[in-house]
Design an enzyme around this catalytic site. Structure first.
Site, PDB file in Angstrom:
ATOM      1  N   VAL A 115     -20.920  -0.097  -5.036  1.00  0.00           N
ATOM      2  CA  VAL A 115     -20.950  -1.525  -4.713  1.00  0.00           C
ATOM      3  C   VAL A 115     -22.280  -1.898  -4.069  1.00  0.00           C
ATOM      4  O   VAL A 115     -22.931  -2.889  -4.454  1.00  0.00           O
ATOM      5  CB  VAL A 115     -19.778  -1.919  -3.782  1.00  0.00           C
TER       6      VAL A 115
ATOM      7  N   GLY B 165     -25.579   1.338   3.180  1.00  0.00           N
ATOM      8  CA  GLY B 165     -24.733   2.011   2.192  1.00  0.00           C
ATOM      9  C   GLY B 165     -25.064   1.613   0.775  1.00  0.00           C
ATOM     10  O   GLY B 165     -24.941   0.445   0.411  1.00  0.00           O
TER      11      GLY B 165
ATOM     12  N   GLY C 214     -23.636   2.947  -2.128  1.00  0.00           N
ATOM     13  CA  GLY C 214     -22.638   3.461  -3.070  1.00  0.00           C
ATOM     14  C   GLY C 214     -22.638   2.560  -4.286  1.00  0.00           C
ATOM     15  O   GLY C 214     -23.547   1.751  -4.476  1.00  0.00           O
TER      16      GLY C 214
ATOM     17  N   LYS D 128       0.867  -1.175   0.000  1.00  0.00           N
ATOM     18  CA  LYS D 128       0.000   0.000   0.000  1.00  0.00           C
ATOM     19  C   LYS D 128       0.902   1.221   0.000  1.00  0.00           C
ATOM     20  O   LYS D 128       2.057   1.142   0.415  1.00  0.00           O
ATOM     21  CB  LYS D 128      -0.870   0.009   1.257  1.00  0.00           C
TER      22      LYS D 128
ATOM     23  N   TYR E 188     -25.236  -0.499  -4.202  1.00  0.00           N
ATOM     24  CA  TYR E 188     -26.398  -0.469  -5.091  1.00  0.00           C
ATOM     25  C   TYR E 188     -26.375  -1.633  -6.065  1.00  0.00           C
ATOM     26  O   TYR E 188     -27.401  -2.259  -6.353  1.00  0.00           O
ATOM     27  CB  TYR E 188     -26.482   0.861  -5.848  1.00  0.00           C
TER      28      TYR E 188
END
Lengths: 356, 356
Positions: free
Chosen positions: A189, A185, A187, A80, A191
């Protein structure tokens, strides 16, 4: 000053600090483990309050990527990167160019992708200085449609397959018809997952801080709107966290009424203790980094120009991995999170290390 | 935890932390500046009391290498590495192999060499895992003799040429005949320098913690033995520190009676304030990293298989650089150390950075 003895260091292979005077870049690349392949992980740009915060964040996220890629059966390690800065003010072309050169200097042991504060055009700017980059190409999604780097449909599809497998294991039901699912949520993903679940006959309860998304789900998917404060404790079959992390904490773990927790959000458990508590309470928890691995699987397939069908098959394999975790969890009476961690470790640690 | 805001960070391009679980390697590579070329610098192995100590050490040393190579007119940048460990106990083959891989992972922007705790055979062990390594070959020294990687004669020759130039500038003397020189430390560089000075007719006063070295100098070079506590304040023309660093500190700077300080030791001044004080007192100081650059020049020529004659010419150029520094110091009434630093910076900083 501590790197090697930082709480989140946990045997990182490499931590690279990069500075570029001309552009003001201050960035850290953390490479946790490359036993299975080069370390793929997003670059996050954030105005961290301190260097220590930036370091802790990058180390924690980097380690998480090792576990995720290992259990997703990808030939990738975990890494990362973070850029210390405000994406709305400091994200200039010369800074992105310097970040590209910094990524390149790791010689391919780290592959950069997008994360909070860094979008596809930013990656493209970095790509002029390094080839060690993921998610800048076009590809087909699991349904064969062309799209531009957004892995959300694959993530949602993986969660969907994971919910199917979890429901079958825990509730003995082969179909989702009439299953009551609370989605926190909506968003991209969340939805997308809601759409798939609805198509499979599930009854949806949804919440989101964005009222327009909720209205759309009510209208298009016949969902029931729920207040954000009520969604965690709703009396449903499945609770699917698809928003922020740490949604299952010391308090909320006691009020969950769903029989399963299975969603797309990262770091759903505030601490491992909540994994144990869910086990005690008989609630099946799908470890987040296992069930939401569709995104990284997608990125890998996209980067390597593989077919939509082979991507789909790989994403569906998330279900098989979860089943294996559930069986082991039952057998050893360990939380599913702990079983997942051990399973991942047995994959990314070298055999001679395991023996010691 | 601070890297970017560490006192010694001073715009390092990169700081790399490397860990190898199997061998227990914990190492840091600091790359200060690569504007003029790859960062060459030794690897030091030491049982640091803390990580912070190790980091401060590697950052400070790395920066010093940038300045040294820049003023030595080498196409090299500045870097350094440290291994946290006891060279007498922890230096196993697998650890050296892991260090070699770590050096290699920097992709050639860092070139490793030996330093305290790391000897030529250790470098050879690393060389099985990286080609970015200096000082593992054989070559000719300034006198054309074959030798095995020891740059001491070149370092001593550079200091000798530097003393000649300093004496001419400050005392107006073209020859060293009858010059009184106090040498602190008769290690390989100090003894070699003593030999050259004696041959040129200088009168030597020597001290060393090793009595055998002193006896040898008395016998072979007609030197006068001096107690280690007395050498700094001796009434001589030149004081040549060739042992430990920080020999000119707040106290000793007031008792120096020599007209010049010019020797091979690293970091002779405890702080820059002593450079100013020497200037006030009319004592000419040859900046250590300028006059002792023969070693790194030697390493560069050895690595690139260049001729002994071209090496000799390059080392002799140290005298010209010192003269330039002395003239600027006189002109601007700045300490020679500060003039050297500014001159180095104007070489290794990119032009657009200077302009800002």
């Amino acid at each position: 000053m501590n790197i090697f003895s930082n709480n989140s260091y946990d045997r990182h292979e490499k931590v690279l600090f990069g500075y570029d005077e001309a552009s003001g870049l201050r960035a850290v690349i953390a490479i946790h483990n490359t036993q299975l392949g080069p370390a793929l992980g997003g670059c996050r740009m954030h105005p961290y309050a301190s260097e220590a915060d930036a370091l802790t964040d990058v180390l924690r996220l980097s380690k998480g990527m090792t576990y995720k890629s290992a259990l997703a059966e990808l030939p990738l390690g975990g890494g990362k990167s973070v850029i210390i800065g405000d994406p709305s003010k400091d994200k200039r072309p010369d800074l992105l160019a310097a970040m590209g050169r910094f990524v390149d200097s790791a010689g391919g042991r780290y592959i950069v992708a997008k994360d909070m504060g860094i979008c596809v055009p930013d990656l493209r700017a970095m790509a002029e200085h390094t080839t060690h980059i993921s998610g800048v190409g076009e590809c087909l999604d699991v349904e064969g449609k062309r799209r531009d780097g957004d892995p959300s449909p694959s993530t949602a599809y993986g969660v969907f397959c994971g919910i199917e497998a979890s429901v079958e294991f825990h509730l003995g039901r082969k179909h989702l018809e009439g299953l009551r699912v609370a989605i926190q949520g909506l968003g991209s993903v969340g939805y997308s997952l809601a759409t798939m679940l609805r198509k499979a006959g599930a009854e949806l309860f949804v919440s989101d801080i964005n009222a327009a998304s909720v209205e759309r789900a009510v209208r298009e998917l016949d969902a029931t709107a729920v207040a954000p404060t009520d969604i965690v404790a709703l009396d449903v079959d499945v609770f699917a966290p698809c928003a922020m992390g740490a949604v299952i904490n010391e308090q909320t773990v006691e009020v969950v009424r769903a029989k399963l927790v299975a969603g797309a959000a990262n770091n759903q458990l505030a601490t491992p203790a909540q994994g144990d508590r869910l086990l005690q309470r008989g609630i099946l928890y799908a470890p987040d980094y296992v069930i939401n691995a569709g995104g990284i699987i997608d990125a890998y397939y996209m980067d390597h120009g593989k077919s939509a069908q082979s991507l789909k098959t790989h994403v569906e394999n998330i279900a098989t991995t979860l089943e294996r975790i559930y069986h082991e969890s039952k057998r050893f009476r360990l939380s599913t999170q702990e079983v997942a961690d051990r399973m991942a470790e047995s994959r990314f640690m070298a055999t001679e290390r395991l023996a010691s």
